[in-house]
Design a protein around this motif. Structure first.
Motif, PDB file in Angstrom:
ATOM      1  N   ASN A 110      20.925  -7.342 -12.058  1.00  0.00           N
ATOM      2  CA  ASN A 110      21.191  -6.827 -13.403  1.00  0.00           C
ATOM      3  C   ASN A 110      22.609  -7.131 -13.880  1.00  0.00           C
ATOM      4  O   ASN A 110      23.136  -6.473 -14.774  1.00  0.00           O
ATOM      5  CB  ASN A 110      20.895  -5.322 -13.487  1.00  0.00           C
ATOM      6  N   ASP A 112      24.618  -9.561 -15.963  1.00  0.00           N
ATOM      7  CA  ASP A 112      24.275 -10.511 -17.030  1.00  0.00           C
ATOM      8  C   ASP A 112      25.295 -11.651 -17.087  1.00  0.00           C
ATOM      9  O   ASP A 112      26.495 -11.418 -17.230  1.00  0.00           O
ATOM     10  CB  ASP A 112      24.238  -9.774 -18.373  1.00  0.00           C
ATOM     11  N   GLU A 114      24.208 -14.537 -18.958  1.00  0.00           N
ATOM     12  CA  GLU A 114      23.733 -15.338 -20.094  1.00  0.00           C
ATOM     13  C   GLU A 114      24.720 -15.250 -21.257  1.00  0.00           C
ATOM     14  O   GLU A 114      25.127 -14.170 -21.686  1.00  0.00           O
ATOM     15  CB  GLU A 114      22.363 -14.844 -20.546  1.00  0.00           C
ATOM     16  N   HIS A 116      27.787 -16.064 -21.247  1.00  0.00           N
ATOM     17  CA  HIS A 116      29.166 -15.828 -20.822  1.00  0.00           C
ATOM     18  C   HIS A 116      29.823 -17.142 -20.393  1.00  0.00           C
ATOM     19  O   HIS A 116      29.158 -18.145 -20.136  1.00  0.00           O
ATOM     20  CB  HIS A 116      29.208 -14.826 -19.665  1.00  0.00           C
ATOM     21  N   SER A 121      29.950 -16.776 -14.236  1.00  0.00           N
ATOM     22  CA  SER A 121      28.930 -17.248 -13.287  1.00  0.00           C
ATOM     23  C   SER A 121      29.552 -17.563 -11.941  1.00  0.00           C
ATOM     24  O   SER A 121      28.968 -17.269 -10.885  1.00  0.00           O
ATOM     25  CB  SER A 121      28.238 -18.500 -13.844  1.00  0.00           C
ATOM     26  N   HIS A 292      33.279  -7.512 -21.535  1.00  0.00           N
ATOM     27  CA  HIS A 292      31.907  -7.213 -21.983  1.00  0.00           C
ATOM     28  C   HIS A 292      31.855  -5.961 -22.845  1.00  0.00           C
ATOM     29  O   HIS A 292      30.929  -5.780 -23.650  1.00  0.00           O
ATOM     30  CB  HIS A 292      30.970  -7.069 -20.783  1.00  0.00           C
TER      31      HIS A 292
END
Length: 300
Positions: A110, A112, A114, A116, A121, A292
């Protein structure tokens, strides 16, 4: 006075009722019936000697008029722990870890990535690699991980994912949110300081969250972030970090400050942490777009 037949009927009815009550008991574990395990009889591995006796109970003597001994196997029983005990141990470790129920929900799945930046990553991949390699590296000097830099980039989430996974493997983790715990230690130093330091030294894994977390202050008429790195705080951190460094005990570190700043604050602390975390270190450069918590602001 009841007859014998009436007494027997009453006893049978009572026994039947007890049997029905027993059948209705709900156990948390149906394997061990909440006993934690069971006794299994094994093949005898040791023996004891007894004097052999004849039919009259007299000792049997050999040709030298000495008692004849015979070996008898000793009963050998083994306690088998039920698998439910391991789960209870894990639950105790989680309760003692100080990790909040909200952080217990943090996992790799969970997190995230996507939409970013690539560095996010990379940070996730490094955290996952560390978790997968933990069993192999835990007794080495470079057995720790550091995620440092930009606020709100997900550092604590990923380190929580590592901690939660390790707890499920029966590995003790102590969560140590720097600012909160240091304040707790200051409230009653003599009562809590030594206990908290000992726990932080001895845990299998120490999750140090937001080391020297900066506070915003006015300096020369301008707002600036000042690290919470008083001499007292540095001494407490050195006590724990140096112990873990010398004993090769793992650290999960998150910090807004990069290692250049940590070394400026205290090179003894910074250099030890760097050596321990150098194989698993990600620095996220300051960039508000990576926070975020502010995504709605920048993507409005």
């Amino acid at each position: 006075m009841k007859t014998f037949e009436e007494v027997m009927v009453a006893l049978q009815e009572k026994a039947h009722q007890v049997s029905e009550d027993s059948a209705q008991i709900e156990y948390k574990c149906n394997v061990c019936k909440d006993e934690g395990g069971w006794i299994e009889e094994c093949e005898p591995v040791t023996f004891y000697s007894t004097i052999e006796k004849d039919a009259d109970g007299k000792a049997v003597l050999d040709e030298f008029n000495k008692p004849v001994y015979k070996r008898q196997p000793m009963k050998n029983e083994n306690w088998v722990s039920c698998s439910c005990q391991q789960q209870k141990q894990i639950e105790r470790l989680i309760a003692n870890s100080q990790i909040t129920s909200e952080f217990q929900k943090k996992g790799f799945k969970n997190f995230d990535i996507e939409g970013h930046a690539p560095i996010i990553s990379k940070m996730r991949n490094e955290a996952l690699k560390y978790y997968n390699n933990f069993a192999e590296i835990r007794n080495e000097m470079e057995n720790s991980i550091a995620l440092v830099g930009q606020v709100g980039s997900g550092k604590t989430h990923l380190l929580s994912a590592i901690a939660n996974g390790l707890l499920q493997q029966n590995i003790s983790v102590m969560y140590f949110p720097f600012a909160e715990v240091m304040e707790k230690m200051r409230e009653n130093e003599f009562a809590l300081k030594d206990k908290i330091i000992h726990q932080a030294q001895q845990a299998d894994v120490w999750f140090l969250d937001d080391l020297f977390k900066p506070v915003t202050k006015m300096v020369n008429g301008k707002t600036t972030k000042v690290p919470r790195a008083s001499e007292w705080a540095q001494e407490r951190m050195y006590e724990i970090i140096n112990y873990r460094y010398l004993n090769k005990k793992s650290i999960l570190l998150s910090c807004e400050l990069d290692f250049e700043m940590l070394l400026q604050i205290n090179d003894a602390i910074g250099s030890r942490l760097f050596e321990m975390c150098s194989s698993y270190l990600v620095t996220i450069a300051e960039d508000p777009f990576l926070n975020h918590r502010l995504r709605k602001v920048y993507h409005a």
